[in-house]
Design a protein around this motif. Structure first.
Motif, PDB file in Angstrom:
ATOM      1  N   VAL A 196       0.841  -1.204   0.000  1.00 21.58           N
ATOM      2  CA  VAL A 196       0.000   0.000   0.000  1.00 21.58           C
ATOM      3  C   VAL A 196       0.874   1.251   0.000  1.00 21.58           C
ATOM      4  CG1 VAL A 196      -1.669   1.317   1.366  1.00 21.58           C
ATOM      5  CG2 VAL A 196      -1.974  -1.141   1.062  1.00 21.58           C
ATOM      6  N   ILE A 197       1.920   1.254   0.821  1.00 19.88           N
ATOM      7  CA  ILE A 197       2.834   2.400   0.847  1.00 19.88           C
ATOM      8  C   ILE A 197       3.493   2.578  -0.513  1.00 19.88           C
ATOM      9  CG2 ILE A 197       4.949   3.329   1.868  1.00 19.88           C
ATOM     10  CD1 ILE A 197       4.129   1.898   4.481  1.00 19.88           C
ATOM     11  N   GLU A 198       3.927   1.470  -1.121  1.00 15.32           N
ATOM     12  CA  GLU A 198       4.532   1.528  -2.451  1.00 15.32           C
ATOM     13  C   GLU A 198       3.587   2.154  -3.470  1.00 15.32           C
ATOM     14  OE1 GLU A 198       7.684  -2.025  -3.267  1.00 15.32           O
ATOM     15  OE2 GLU A 198       5.565  -2.558  -3.217  1.00 15.32           O
ATOM     16  N   PHE A 199       2.337   1.795  -3.403  1.00 15.26           N
ATOM     17  CA  PHE A 199       1.355   2.335  -4.325  1.00 15.26           C
ATOM     18  C   PHE A 199       1.308   3.860  -4.223  1.00 15.26           C
ATOM     19  CE2 PHE A 199      -2.972   3.937  -4.971  1.00 15.26           C
ATOM     20  CZ  PHE A 199      -3.124   3.652  -6.331  1.00 15.26           C
ATOM     21  N   PHE A 200       1.207   4.371  -3.001  1.00 15.96           N
ATOM     22  CA  PHE A 200       1.118   5.818  -2.823  1.00 15.96           C
ATOM     23  C   PHE A 200       2.422   6.524  -3.198  1.00 15.96           C
ATOM     24  CE2 PHE A 200      -2.504   4.527  -0.154  1.00 15.96           C
ATOM     25  CZ  PHE A 200      -3.484   5.273  -0.801  1.00 15.96           C
ATOM     26  N   VAL A 201       3.554   5.896  -2.952  1.00 15.91           N
ATOM     27  CA  VAL A 201       4.828   6.476  -3.381  1.00 15.91           C
ATOM     28  C   VAL A 201       4.881   6.494  -4.907  1.00 15.91           C
ATOM     29  CG1 VAL A 201       7.334   6.117  -3.435  1.00 15.91           C
ATOM     30  CG2 VAL A 201       6.077   5.865  -1.286  1.00 15.91           C
ATOM     31  N   ALA A 202       4.441   5.424  -5.546  1.00 16.28           N
ATOM     32  CA  ALA A 202       4.490   5.333  -7.004  1.00 16.28           C
ATOM     33  C   ALA A 202       3.607   6.374  -7.685  1.00 16.28           C
ATOM     34  CB  ALA A 202       4.082   3.939  -7.465  1.00 16.28           C
ATOM     35  N   ILE A 203       2.449   6.649  -7.115  1.00 14.11           N
ATOM     36  CA  ILE A 203       1.587   7.649  -7.750  1.00 14.11           C
ATOM     37  C   ILE A 203       1.934   9.067  -7.309  1.00 14.11           C
ATOM     38  CG2 ILE A 203      -0.323   6.038  -8.094  1.00 14.11           C
ATOM     39  CD1 ILE A 203      -1.755   7.403  -5.739  1.00 14.11           C
ATOM     40  N   GLY A 204       2.736   9.214  -6.273  1.00 12.35           N
ATOM     41  CA  GLY A 204       3.077  10.533  -5.757  1.00 12.35           C
ATOM     42  C   GLY A 204       4.333  11.138  -6.347  1.00 12.35           C
ATOM     43  N   PHE A 205       5.160  10.335  -6.995  1.00  9.55           N
ATOM     44  CA  PHE A 205       6.415  10.827  -7.556  1.00  9.55           C
ATOM     45  C   PHE A 205       6.386  10.685  -9.074  1.00  9.55           C
ATOM     46  CE2 PHE A 205       7.647   9.945  -3.237  1.00  9.55           C
ATOM     47  CZ  PHE A 205       8.614  10.895  -2.954  1.00  9.55           C
ATOM     48  N   GLU A 206       6.993  11.662  -9.736  1.00  6.62           N
ATOM     49  CA  GLU A 206       7.064  11.600 -11.198  1.00  6.62           C
ATOM     50  C   GLU A 206       8.003  10.473 -11.643  1.00  6.62           C
ATOM     51  OE1 GLU A 206       8.496  14.500 -14.758  1.00  6.62           O
ATOM     52  OE2 GLU A 206       7.356  15.386 -13.105  1.00  6.62           O
ATOM     53  N   ASN A 207       9.128  10.332 -10.953  1.00  4.95           N
ATOM     54  CA  ASN A 207      10.086   9.262 -11.241  1.00  4.95           C
ATOM     55  C   ASN A 207      10.296   8.480  -9.938  1.00  4.95           C
ATOM     56  OD1 ASN A 207      12.038   7.620 -12.269  1.00  4.95           O
ATOM     57  ND2 ASN A 207      13.576   9.218 -12.544  1.00  4.95           N
ATOM     58  N   PRO A 208       9.489   7.445  -9.689  1.00  2.41           N
ATOM     59  CA  PRO A 208       9.491   6.803  -8.362  1.00  2.41           C
ATOM     60  C   PRO A 208      10.532   5.705  -8.153  1.00  2.41           C
ATOM     61  CG  PRO A 208       7.760   5.879  -9.695  1.00  2.41           C
ATOM     62  CD  PRO A 208       8.401   6.962 -10.521  1.00  2.41           C
ATOM     63  N   LEU A 209      11.451   5.522  -9.085  1.00  2.00           N
ATOM     64  CA  LEU A 209      12.393   4.405  -8.961  1.00  2.00           C
ATOM     65  C   LEU A 209      13.189   4.448  -7.656  1.00  2.00           C
ATOM     66  CD1 LEU A 209      13.730   1.896 -10.143  1.00  2.00           C
ATOM     67  CD2 LEU A 209      15.391   3.406 -11.222  1.00  2.00           C
ATOM     68  N   LEU A 210      13.873   5.533  -7.398  1.00  6.20           N
ATOM     69  CA  LEU A 210      14.703   5.601  -6.185  1.00  6.20           C
ATOM     70  C   LEU A 210      13.884   5.602  -4.897  1.00  6.20           C
ATOM     71  CD1 LEU A 210      17.595   7.965  -7.307  1.00  6.20           C
ATOM     72  CD2 LEU A 210      17.630   5.489  -6.999  1.00  6.20           C
ATOM     73  N   PRO A 236      13.914   1.237  -1.318  1.00  6.48           N
ATOM     74  CA  PRO A 236      13.938   0.676   0.050  1.00  6.48           C
ATOM     75  C   PRO A 236      12.775  -0.290   0.307  1.00  6.48           C
ATOM     76  CG  PRO A 236      14.235   3.051   0.105  1.00  6.48           C
ATOM     77  CD  PRO A 236      13.898   2.704  -1.296  1.00  6.48           C
ATOM     78  N   PHE A 237      11.600   0.033  -0.242  1.00  4.37           N
ATOM     79  CA  PHE A 237      10.443  -0.839  -0.049  1.00  4.37           C
ATOM     80  C   PHE A 237      10.636  -2.165  -0.772  1.00  4.37           C
ATOM     81  CE2 PHE A 237       8.827   3.507   0.331  1.00  4.37           C
ATOM     82  CZ  PHE A 237       8.326   3.443   1.619  1.00  4.37           C
ATOM     83  N   VAL A 238      11.181  -2.107  -1.973  1.00  7.32           N
ATOM     84  CA  VAL A 238      11.431  -3.323  -2.754  1.00  7.32           C
ATOM     85  C   VAL A 238      12.433  -4.215  -2.036  1.00  7.32           C
ATOM     86  CG1 VAL A 238      12.412  -4.183  -4.919  1.00  7.32           C
ATOM     87  CG2 VAL A 238      10.843  -2.239  -4.956  1.00  7.32           C
ATOM     88  N   LEU A 239      13.506  -3.614  -1.545  1.00 10.98           N
ATOM     89  CA  LEU A 239      14.527  -4.398  -0.839  1.00 10.98           C
ATOM     90  C   LEU A 239      13.984  -4.992   0.466  1.00 10.98           C
ATOM     91  CD1 LEU A 239      17.612  -2.072  -1.401  1.00 10.98           C
ATOM     92  CD2 LEU A 239      17.104  -4.248  -2.540  1.00 10.98           C
ATOM     93  N   LEU A 240      13.218  -4.204   1.203  1.00 10.92           N
ATOM     94  CA  LEU A 240      12.641  -4.706   2.446  1.00 10.92           C
ATOM     95  C   LEU A 240      11.659  -5.842   2.189  1.00 10.92           C
ATOM     96  CD1 LEU A 240      12.436  -4.490   5.492  1.00 10.92           C
ATOM     97  CD2 LEU A 240      10.734  -2.682   5.182  1.00 10.92           C
TER      98      LEU A 240
END
Length: 75
Positions: free
Chosen positions: A32-46, A50-54
C-alpha cells in the motif's frame, strides 16, 4: 501402501504460522505504501527501492528460510 503417524510440534507450528501471518501483513502494508509512493512521484524508482529491498528480505527470510540455509536461525 502403509501410513505412518507423524507427530506435530504444535508450539513450533503456531510460531511458524504467526511469523507467516506477520510477514504477510507487513508485505500488504508495504505494498500500500509503495502504491502511494508510485503515484506521488514523477520518477518513483529511487523512492521505491527501500520498499522493494525490504519486501524482498521479508520474503526470503519468512517464506524461503534463507537464514536457515546459512545457519543463522535459532531453533
Amino acid at each position: 501402501m502403509t501410513t505412518t503417524e507423524v507427530s506435530v510440534d504444535k508450539n513450533g507450528f503456531n510460531k511458524a504460522a504467526r511469523k507467516g501471518l506477520i510477514a504477510a501483513a507487513l508485505l500488504a502494508i508495504l505494498t500500500v505504501i509503495e502504491f502511494f509512493v508510485a503515484i506521488g512521484f514523477e520518477n518513483p524508482l529511487l523512492p521505491l527501492m527501500p520498499f522493494v529491498l525490504l519486501k524482498g528480505w521479508i520474503i526470503l527470510d519468512s517464506f524461503m528460510h534463507v537464514r536457515a540455509v546459512f545457519g543463522e536461525e535459532d531453533h
